[in-house]
Design an enzyme around this catalytic site. Sequence first.
Site, PDB file in Angstrom:
ATOM      1  N   LYS A  22      30.691  57.399  71.447  1.00 42.96           N
ATOM      2  CA  LYS A  22      31.886  57.993  70.820  1.00 42.96           C
ATOM      3  C   LYS A  22      32.013  57.545  69.373  1.00 42.96           C
ATOM      4  O   LYS A  22      32.255  58.352  68.473  1.00 42.96           O
ATOM      5  CB  LYS A  22      33.132  57.565  71.614  1.00 42.96           C
ATOM      6  N   ASN A  23      31.849  56.248  69.148  1.00 43.58           N
ATOM      7  CA  ASN A  23      32.096  55.730  67.800  1.00 43.58           C
ATOM      8  C   ASN A  23      30.959  56.036  66.815  1.00 43.58           C
ATOM      9  O   ASN A  23      31.056  55.723  65.642  1.00 43.58           O
ATOM     10  CB  ASN A  23      32.371  54.221  67.843  1.00 43.58           C
ATOM     11  N   ARG A  94      43.008  58.488  65.453  1.00 49.63           N
ATOM     12  CA  ARG A  94      42.902  57.701  64.224  1.00 49.63           C
ATOM     13  C   ARG A  94      41.595  57.979  63.478  1.00 49.63           C
ATOM     14  O   ARG A  94      41.550  57.939  62.256  1.00 49.63           O
ATOM     15  CB  ARG A  94      42.982  56.211  64.550  1.00 49.63           C
ATOM     16  N   CYS A 118      49.028  51.676  65.869  1.00 46.79           N
ATOM     17  CA  CYS A 118      48.845  52.192  67.218  1.00 46.79           C
ATOM     18  C   CYS A 118      49.036  51.028  68.165  1.00 46.79           C
ATOM     19  O   CYS A 118      49.330  49.920  67.734  1.00 46.79           O
ATOM     20  CB  CYS A 118      47.493  52.860  67.376  1.00 46.79           C
ATOM     21  N   ARG A 123      46.651  48.582  62.044  1.00 41.93           N
ATOM     22  CA  ARG A 123      45.509  49.379  61.601  1.00 41.93           C
ATOM     23  C   ARG A 123      45.755  50.101  60.270  1.00 41.93           C
ATOM     24  O   ARG A 123      45.753  51.333  60.195  1.00 41.93           O
ATOM     25  CB  ARG A 123      45.096  50.363  62.696  1.00 41.93           C
ATOM     26  N   PRO A 124      45.938  49.353  59.188  1.00 47.77           N
ATOM     27  CA  PRO A 124      46.124  49.979  57.882  1.00 47.77           C
ATOM     28  C   PRO A 124      44.821  50.576  57.360  1.00 47.77           C
ATOM     29  O   PRO A 124      43.750  50.368  57.951  1.00 47.77           O
ATOM     30  CB  PRO A 124      46.567  48.810  57.001  1.00 47.77           C
ATOM     31  N   ILE A 125      44.899  51.331  56.246  1.00 51.31           N
ATOM     32  CA  ILE A 125      43.682  51.925  55.664  1.00 51.31           C
ATOM     33  C   ILE A 125      43.486  51.469  54.218  1.00 51.31           C
ATOM     34  O   ILE A 125      42.830  52.137  53.431  1.00 51.31           O
ATOM     35  CB  ILE A 125      43.683  53.473  55.753  1.00 51.31           C
ATOM     36  N   ASP A 126      44.082  50.312  53.897  1.00 57.41           N
ATOM     37  CA  ASP A 126      44.009  49.824  52.510  1.00 57.41           C
ATOM     38  C   ASP A 126      42.560  49.657  52.026  1.00 57.41           C
ATOM     39  O   ASP A 126      42.246  49.941  50.864  1.00 57.41           O
ATOM     40  CB  ASP A 126      44.788  48.503  52.373  1.00 57.41           C
ATOM     41  N   LEU A 127      41.664  49.230  52.919  1.00 55.21           N
ATOM     42  CA  LEU A 127      40.278  48.989  52.484  1.00 55.21           C
ATOM     43  C   LEU A 127      39.544  50.309  52.208  1.00 55.21           C
ATOM     44  O   LEU A 127      38.717  50.376  51.298  1.00 55.21           O
ATOM     45  CB  LEU A 127      39.521  48.169  53.531  1.00 55.21           C
ATOM     46  N   ASP A 307      36.206  45.821  71.659  1.00 58.65           N
ATOM     47  CA  ASP A 307      36.308  46.934  72.609  1.00 58.65           C
ATOM     48  C   ASP A 307      35.844  46.549  74.018  1.00 58.65           C
ATOM     49  O   ASP A 307      35.954  47.361  74.938  1.00 58.65           O
ATOM     50  CB  ASP A 307      35.488  48.143  72.114  1.00 58.65           C
ATOM     51  N   VAL A 329      40.123  40.459  66.117  1.00 58.85           N
ATOM     52  CA  VAL A 329      39.981  41.712  65.358  1.00 58.85           C
ATOM     53  C   VAL A 329      41.303  42.481  65.254  1.00 58.85           C
ATOM     54  O   VAL A 329      41.697  42.910  64.176  1.00 58.85           O
ATOM     55  CB  VAL A 329      38.867  42.599  65.966  1.00 58.85           C
ATOM     56  N   ARG A 399      39.674  59.710  76.658  1.00 61.84           N
ATOM     57  CA  ARG A 399      39.314  59.803  75.238  1.00 61.84           C
ATOM     58  C   ARG A 399      37.928  59.215  74.994  1.00 61.84           C
ATOM     59  O   ARG A 399      37.263  59.594  74.028  1.00 61.84           O
ATOM     60  CB  ARG A 399      40.307  58.990  74.388  1.00 61.84           C
TER      61      ARG A 399
HETATM   62  C1  UD1 Z   1      36.446  51.000  64.944  1.00 59.40           C
HETATM   63  C2  UD1 Z   1      36.238  51.593  66.311  1.00 59.40           C
HETATM   64  C3  UD1 Z   1      37.090  50.865  67.349  1.00 59.40           C
HETATM   65  C4  UD1 Z   1      36.808  49.361  67.289  1.00 59.40           C
HETATM   66  C5  UD1 Z   1      36.946  48.833  65.872  1.00 59.40           C
HETATM   67  C6  UD1 Z   1      36.539  47.376  65.737  1.00 59.40           C
HETATM   68  C7  UD1 Z   1      35.727  53.911  65.797  1.00 59.40           C
HETATM   69  C8  UD1 Z   1      36.149  55.341  65.858  1.00 59.40           C
HETATM   70  N1  UD1 Z   1      36.598  53.010  66.284  1.00 59.40           N
HETATM   71  O1  UD1 Z   1      37.817  51.207  64.617  1.00 59.40           O
HETATM   72  O2  UD1 Z   1      36.753  51.373  68.648  1.00 59.40           O
HETATM   73  O3  UD1 Z   1      37.761  48.696  68.107  1.00 59.40           O
HETATM   74  O4  UD1 Z   1      36.114  49.601  64.984  1.00 59.40           O
HETATM   75  O5  UD1 Z   1      35.260  47.173  66.223  1.00 59.40           O
HETATM   76  O6  UD1 Z   1      34.636  53.599  65.380  1.00 59.40           O
HETATM   77  N2  UD1 Z   1      41.745  46.895  58.741  1.00 59.40           N
HETATM   78  C9  UD1 Z   1      42.508  46.636  57.622  1.00 59.40           C
HETATM   79  N3  UD1 Z   1      42.445  47.526  56.572  1.00 59.40           N
HETATM   80  C10 UD1 Z   1      41.675  48.638  56.601  1.00 59.40           C
HETATM   81  C11 UD1 Z   1      40.892  48.884  57.757  1.00 59.40           C
HETATM   82  C12 UD1 Z   1      40.940  47.987  58.812  1.00 59.40           C
HETATM   83  O7  UD1 Z   1      43.224  45.649  57.574  1.00 59.40           O
HETATM   84  O8  UD1 Z   1      41.662  49.402  55.639  1.00 59.40           O
HETATM   85  C13 UD1 Z   1      41.804  45.962  59.892  1.00 59.40           C
HETATM   86  C14 UD1 Z   1      42.342  46.634  61.153  1.00 59.40           C
HETATM   87  O9  UD1 Z   1      43.754  46.672  61.160  1.00 59.40           O
HETATM   88  C15 UD1 Z   1      41.769  45.763  62.241  1.00 59.40           C
HETATM   89  C16 UD1 Z   1      40.419  45.347  61.654  1.00 59.40           C
HETATM   90  O10 UD1 Z   1      40.485  45.585  60.255  1.00 59.40           O
HETATM   91  O11 UD1 Z   1      42.563  44.623  62.452  1.00 59.40           O
HETATM   92  C17 UD1 Z   1      39.234  46.090  62.229  1.00 59.40           C
HETATM   93  O12 UD1 Z   1      39.417  47.477  62.033  1.00 59.40           O
HETATM   94  P1  UD1 Z   1      38.215  48.489  61.778  1.00 59.40           P
HETATM   95  O13 UD1 Z   1      36.925  47.760  61.817  1.00 59.40           O
HETATM   96  O14 UD1 Z   1      38.532  49.299  60.567  1.00 59.40           O
HETATM   97  O15 UD1 Z   1      38.335  49.413  63.046  1.00 59.40           O
HETATM   98  P2  UD1 Z   1      38.302  50.995  63.113  1.00 59.40           P
HETATM   99  O16 UD1 Z   1      37.273  51.533  62.190  1.00 59.40           O
HETATM  100  O17 UD1 Z   1      39.687  51.541  63.031  1.00 59.40           O
END
Ligand code: UD1
Length: 419
Positions: A22-23, A94, A118, A123-127, A307, A329, A399
């Site tokens: 899936k991922n 997401r 969620c 789960r922010p998207i700042d990065l 996961d 995480v 899902r």
């Molecule tokens: C992906 C996987 C999810 C898995 C996760 C961690 C997909 C579709 N989903 O989710 O199944 O659990 O990796 O292995 O591939 N974070 C920030 N800022 C950002 C982005 C992330 O602070 O801009 C934080 C998140 O809140 C979280 C951590 O980084 O605490 C890891 O998130 P991330 O690696 O981005 O996970 P996803 O890509 O959302």
Amino acid sequence: MAKFLVENKGPLRGEVSISGAKNSVLPIMAATLLCNEECIIQDVPALRDVEVMCQILESLGVKVDADFSNNRLSLNATEILHNETPPELAKRMRASILTMGPILARKGSAVVALPGGCAIGARPIDLHLKGFEALGAEIIFGEHHVEARAEKLKGNRIYLDYPSVGATENIITAAVFAEGTTIIENVAEEPEIVDLANYLNKMGAKIKGAGTDTIKIEGVERLHGTTHTVIPDRIETGTFMVAAAITRGDVLIKNVVPDHVRPVIAKLTECGCVVEDTIDGLRVRGDVNPLVATDIKTLPYPGFPTDMQSQFMALLTTVEGQSTVIETVFENRYMHISELNRMGADITHDGRSAIINGGAPLHGSSVMSTDLRAGAALVLAGLVASGTTEVTEIYHIERGYTEFVDKLRGIGAEIRKED
Ligand code: UD1
């Protein structure tokens, strides 16, 4: 509301085959937005999230031809009509955020609904946005959406404060057409990143270093169509490995990449399971030794996957002694604890640490999946609980697990879906 009813039928035995990841498929589908020729994706798992991504791509003007009976998708993004992922679809998944990098690269502007937090954390998207900005995009926040805009993206050096999987993927896809060289440091090293880079490279991108902590991308003018087979799902693999262990069974898991599940193999072995890497797949035996307590700490790849945390915790409730789990995480990924305790487990948690006093017998109960992997953990617990376990809110499980009921029944489990 649909639910799963699970009974304890003793040790699972037999063979199960793992589906495409899936991922991997979700970022790969999103990355197809970069290419104006037909792309074929194979070993596509028939999952809710994949259907939602198909709808998102269709809404953007991509010609989608889905043949789920053959696990094959044909995607043709000759023209992208819009720069905005429909908010109602974005809210359903997401991973819709992964369309942002490719749309920005192709259209010069990308708009997505701001993904809220969620169940498992903020789960922010700042990065992701920091990466787009470094490539020269302007970031504009609306009340409910965010836009990244740039006439022409330019390669740059980007350091990620945390190796986020999604941010790594979004920045890679944004940078494919950027002028010059992009170097991204402290990136995620997950196998799904390697799969995405392999896919893009087959289409003509120039990406090096995927699977290490630094990725280098030379901008190219255009991509061409390709055919790609996604990697097997390492979390589905891990879930079936734990299914064998928790029932003290003996299961051969086929279509796997053992290297992708090394931390799960290591921890199951520490518990006393025997894991054999055979020519046909991974054979997991929980019936050789008495299983013992162990500790796990979730980390970015190649550490123990977040996961797999809830499924492994379900296993640890069944072994004598005290085990500790530390979730590093996500900040709120313990909602399965109250549900497992409702089944008779003895688990306490404080912040990111949980203590499992294993060995108490589990009993069937009505429990709720709060997220995808938590739901899988409850099904696993149900396989060894006395009586019937009723798992509700199973749309979470659907899902991310293809034919979960059939695959479990194929190795001797008693589980059925009731609508
Ligand atoms: C992906 C996987 C999810 C898995 C996760 C961690 C997909 C579709 N989903 O989710 O199944 O659990 O990796 O292995 O591939 N974070 C920030 N800022 C950002 C982005 C992330 O602070 O801009 C934080 C998140 O809140 C979280 C951590 O980084 O605490 C890891 O998130 P991330 O690696 O981005 O996970 P996803 O890509 O959302």
